[in-house]
Design a protein around this motif. Structure first.
Motif, PDB file in Angstrom:
ATOM      1  N   THR A   1       0.720  -1.385  -0.013  1.00 29.47           N
ATOM      2  CA  THR A   1      -0.070   0.149   0.096  1.00 29.47           C
ATOM      3  C   THR A   1       0.899   1.332   0.066  1.00 29.47           C
ATOM      4  OG1 THR A   1      -1.682  -1.273   1.121  1.00 29.47           O
ATOM      5  CG2 THR A   1      -1.588   1.306   1.257  1.00 29.47           C
ATOM      6  N   GLY A   2       0.703   2.267  -0.826  1.00 29.36           N
ATOM      7  CA  GLY A   2       1.272   3.392  -0.860  1.00 29.36           C
ATOM      8  C   GLY A   2       2.457   3.230  -1.941  1.00 29.36           C
ATOM      9  N   SER A   3       2.519   2.417  -2.694  1.00 27.36           N
ATOM     10  CA  SER A   3       3.953   2.073  -3.419  1.00 27.36           C
ATOM     11  C   SER A   3       3.508   2.469  -4.873  1.00 27.36           C
ATOM     12  CB  SER A   3       4.227   0.539  -3.313  1.00 27.36           C
ATOM     13  OG  SER A   3       3.229  -0.054  -4.045  1.00 27.36           O
ATOM     14  N   GLY A   4       2.448   3.038  -5.177  1.00 24.04           N
ATOM     15  CA  GLY A   4       2.120   3.479  -6.506  1.00 24.04           C
ATOM     16  C   GLY A   4       1.325   2.625  -7.276  1.00 24.04           C
ATOM     17  N   LYS A   5       0.497   1.660  -7.012  1.00 24.90           N
ATOM     18  CA  LYS A   5      -0.356   0.641  -7.825  1.00 24.90           C
ATOM     19  C   LYS A   5      -1.410   1.551  -8.627  1.00 24.90           C
ATOM     20  CE  LYS A   5      -1.251  -1.974  -4.460  1.00 24.90           C
ATOM     21  NZ  LYS A   5      -0.613  -1.146  -3.462  1.00 24.90           N
ATOM     22  N   THR A   6      -2.151   2.236  -7.797  1.00 28.11           N
ATOM     23  CA  THR A   6      -3.355   3.035  -8.339  1.00 28.11           C
ATOM     24  C   THR A   6      -2.677   4.128  -9.174  1.00 28.11           C
ATOM     25  OG1 THR A   6      -4.637   2.556  -6.579  1.00 28.11           O
ATOM     26  CG2 THR A   6      -5.410   4.258  -7.753  1.00 28.11           C
ATOM     27  N   TYR A   7      -1.772   4.676  -8.929  1.00 27.80           N
ATOM     28  CA  TYR A   7      -1.255   5.829  -9.890  1.00 27.80           C
ATOM     29  C   TYR A   7      -0.789   5.213 -11.158  1.00 27.80           C
ATOM     30  CZ  TYR A   7       1.775   9.731 -11.379  1.00 27.80           C
ATOM     31  OH  TYR A   7       2.182  10.730 -11.955  1.00 27.80           O
ATOM     32  N   THR A   8      -0.252   3.955 -11.056  1.00 26.31           N
ATOM     33  CA  THR A   8       0.180   3.242 -12.357  1.00 26.31           C
ATOM     34  C   THR A   8      -0.858   2.719 -13.265  1.00 26.31           C
ATOM     35  OG1 THR A   8       2.406   2.579 -11.100  1.00 26.31           O
ATOM     36  CG2 THR A   8       1.848   1.421 -13.099  1.00 26.31           C
ATOM     37  N   MET A   9      -1.696   2.288 -12.698  1.00 31.17           N
ATOM     38  CA  MET A   9      -2.864   1.779 -13.178  1.00 31.17           C
ATOM     39  C   MET A   9      -3.822   2.636 -13.778  1.00 31.17           C
ATOM     40  SD  MET A   9      -1.872  -1.254 -13.588  1.00 31.17           S
ATOM     41  CE  MET A   9      -2.988  -2.142 -14.611  1.00 31.17           C
ATOM     42  N   VAL A  10      -4.251   3.694 -13.024  1.00 27.68           N
ATOM     43  CA  VAL A  10      -5.229   4.556 -13.452  1.00 27.68           C
ATOM     44  C   VAL A  10      -4.585   5.967 -13.631  1.00 27.68           C
ATOM     45  CG1 VAL A  10      -7.304   5.986 -12.647  1.00 27.68           C
ATOM     46  CG2 VAL A  10      -6.902   3.592 -11.766  1.00 27.68           C
ATOM     47  N   GLY A  11      -3.564   6.537 -12.822  1.00 24.03           N
ATOM     48  CA  GLY A  11      -2.979   7.683 -13.045  1.00 24.03           C
ATOM     49  C   GLY A  11      -3.675   8.995 -12.976  1.00 24.03           C
ATOM     50  N   THR A  12      -3.250   9.909 -13.469  1.00 23.72           N
ATOM     51  CA  THR A  12      -3.901  11.470 -13.510  1.00 23.72           C
ATOM     52  C   THR A  12      -3.973  11.688 -14.872  1.00 23.72           C
ATOM     53  OG1 THR A  12      -1.645  12.356 -13.349  1.00 23.72           O
ATOM     54  CG2 THR A  12      -2.493  11.752 -11.311  1.00 23.72           C
ATOM     55  N   HIS A  13      -4.420  13.077 -14.944  1.00 23.87           N
ATOM     56  CA  HIS A  13      -4.898  13.732 -15.792  1.00 23.87           C
ATOM     57  C   HIS A  13      -3.698  13.865 -16.504  1.00 23.87           C
ATOM     58  CE1 HIS A  13      -6.769  16.306 -19.010  1.00 23.87           C
ATOM     59  NE2 HIS A  13      -5.814  17.066 -18.647  1.00 23.87           N
ATOM     60  N   ASP A  14      -2.505  14.185 -15.930  1.00 16.48           N
ATOM     61  CA  ASP A  14      -1.294  14.802 -16.567  1.00 16.48           C
ATOM     62  C   ASP A  14      -0.377  13.452 -16.731  1.00 16.48           C
ATOM     63  OD1 ASP A  14      -1.742  17.521 -16.669  1.00 16.48           O
ATOM     64  OD2 ASP A  14      -0.883  17.706 -14.726  1.00 16.48           O
ATOM     65  N   ASP A  15      -0.538  12.446 -16.248  1.00 19.60           N
ATOM     66  CA  ASP A  15       0.246  11.238 -16.437  1.00 19.60           C
ATOM     67  C   ASP A  15      -0.711  10.045 -16.268  1.00 19.60           C
ATOM     68  OD1 ASP A  15       2.146   9.423 -16.600  1.00 19.60           O
ATOM     69  OD2 ASP A  15       3.050   9.775 -14.398  1.00 19.60           O
ATOM     70  N   PRO A  16      -1.618   9.915 -17.594  1.00 14.79           N
ATOM     71  CA  PRO A  16      -2.590   8.903 -17.393  1.00 14.79           C
ATOM     72  C   PRO A  16      -1.993   7.404 -17.158  1.00 14.79           C
ATOM     73  CG  PRO A  16      -2.440  10.006 -19.643  1.00 14.79           C
ATOM     74  CD  PRO A  16      -1.420  10.689 -18.680  1.00 14.79           C
ATOM     75  N   GLY A  17      -2.595   6.587 -16.765  1.00 12.42           N
ATOM     76  CA  GLY A  17      -2.021   5.339 -16.435  1.00 12.42           C
ATOM     77  C   GLY A  17      -2.305   4.232 -17.278  1.00 12.42           C
ATOM     78  N   LEU A  18      -1.846   3.119 -17.061  1.00  9.63           N
ATOM     79  CA  LEU A  18      -2.067   1.810 -18.132  1.00  9.63           C
ATOM     80  C   LEU A  18      -3.313   1.721 -18.426  1.00  9.63           C
ATOM     81  CD1 LEU A  18       0.913  -0.513 -16.346  1.00  9.63           C
ATOM     82  CD2 LEU A  18       1.038   1.486 -18.118  1.00  9.63           C
ATOM     83  N   MET A  19      -4.151   1.542 -17.525  1.00 12.26           N
ATOM     84  CA  MET A  19      -5.637   1.534 -17.914  1.00 12.26           C
ATOM     85  C   MET A  19      -6.104   2.372 -19.001  1.00 12.26           C
ATOM     86  SD  MET A  19      -7.642   0.792 -14.512  1.00 12.26           S
ATOM     87  CE  MET A  19      -7.572  -0.673 -13.525  1.00 12.26           C
TER      88      MET A  19
END
Ligand code: ADP
Ligand code: MG
Length: 346
Positions: free
Chosen positions: A107-125
């Protein structure tokens, strides 16, 4: 251009590791202990042993070194990860192949960031969907395509629909034609990738989370985005439908699994252990062995998550595991557990 689908019959597994940057809060009290040495290598400093005298004598033996199919440092974007480790896998999906991409880490390692991402850095999904639509747009054949998405959560071995406002429990059912299905799961037809981030964020806000510490929200839930591409071939008077399935999974935090996992033995179910996570970890171990040594038994039936993902992990499917780690010294044990696990999978 579309790559020809791979002709091998066994599933392939690739392992990528991504180290996120220190967050602003971490920067005040944490040291950065991860070094990405090249596009495959990662070293981890042991924070206890390197604190003082070892630093002075520059003793590098207190580093652990690992090597993976791909390694990404804090400066890398999700698009970097996508291009190097995922994009070729996605191309097969519009030609009827199955693929699974999942993020594994504490938890907190960046899974959701990687899969979903943000507007500026869209994730793998999001990036995967964009590619699928680009490939369809660029397709020169007269084939017709249909893309549908579903987004579900597995929490405490119960399945919920993240695209429904208040989803009840959904059941797995064997369908004579389609195989295993999640009965009643909403599948929406998508015509472009643009709205998907909105949908994903909405879905994510419905995920069940649990607060383990005052300042940390831990997630025990697995979120599975499934993208199905149907390709209707029109050749002469026959028509044939190819069905490719891409599953993108944001897993629950691995900290509970890694407690039992660190010794390297087969993972066992325990009172507080996440059954689906352990089952997936065991399947990935088996797939890794299969890749190295030939056929091995893969225990798909042991959890909801592995039953749902089975199609995308077996046959001629391609699987990519993105192991996410934090660079902070206070996450050392989690990081080592994740890397050890990823190392065994490859
Ligand atoms: P997890 O889903 O594994 O629990 P998160 O994806 O929520 O972890 O990430 C934890 C924190 O780190 C969040 O605040 C997130 O925005 C931040 N973070 C993760 N990866 C990156 C990155 N590559 N760049 C910037 N911030 C990141
Ligand atoms: Mg998360």
């Amino acid at each position: 251009s579309i790559k020809a689908p791979p002709s091998k019959k066994t599933a392939t597994l690739q392992v990528a590791v991504k180290c996120r940057p220190l967050t602003d809060a971490e920067r005040r009290h944490s040291r950065h202990i991860i070094h990405v040495t090249d596009d495959k290598g990662i070293t981890v400093l042991d924070p206890d042993l390197s604190k003082d005298y070892l630093d002075r004598v520059q003793n590098r033996t207190k580093e652990r070194r690992y090597s993976f199919d791909h390694a990404f440092g804090p400066e890398c974007t999700n698009a970097d990860v996508y291009i190097k480790s995922i994009s070729s896998t996605i191309a097969g999906v519009i030609n009827g192949l199955n693929a699974t991409v999942f993020a594994y880490g504490s938890t907190g390692s960046g899974k959701t960031y990687t899969m979903v991402g943000t507007h500026d850095d869209p994730g793998l999904m999001v990036l995967s969907l964009h590619t699928i639509f680009d490939l369809i747009k660029g397709d020169q054949s007269s084939d017709e395509f249909e893309v549908t998405c579903s987004y579900l959560e597995v929490y405490n071995e119960v399945i919920y629909d993240l695209l429904e406002k208040s989803s009840g429990h959904l059941e797995l059912r064997e369908d004579p034609e389609q195989g295993l299905v999640v009965a009643g799961l909403k599948c929406i037809k998508v015509r472009s990738a643009d709205r998907i981030l909105e949908l994903l964020n909405l879905g994510n806000s419905r995920r069940k989370t649990e607060s383990t510490e005052a300042n940390a929200t831990s997630s025990r839930s697995h979120a599975v985005l499934e993208i199905i591409v149907k390709r209707k071939r029109r050749k002469q008077y026959q028509s044939q439908v190819l069905r490719g399935k891409l599953a993108l999974v944001d897993l629950a935090g691995s900290e509970r699994a890694s407690e039992t996992n660190s010794g390297g033995q087969k993972l066992r179910d325990g009172a507080n252990i996440n059954r689906s996570l352990l089952a997936l970890a065991n399947c990935i171990n088996a797939l890794g062995k299969q890749q190295k040594k030939g056929l091995a038994y893969v225990p798909y039936r042991n959890s909801k998550l592995t039953r749902i993902l089975k199609d995308g992990l077996s046959g001629n499917s391609q699987t990519v595991m993105v192991a996410t780690i934090s660079p902070a010294d206070d996450q050392y044990h989690h990081t080592i557990n994740t890397l050890k696990y990823a190392d065994r999978a490859k």
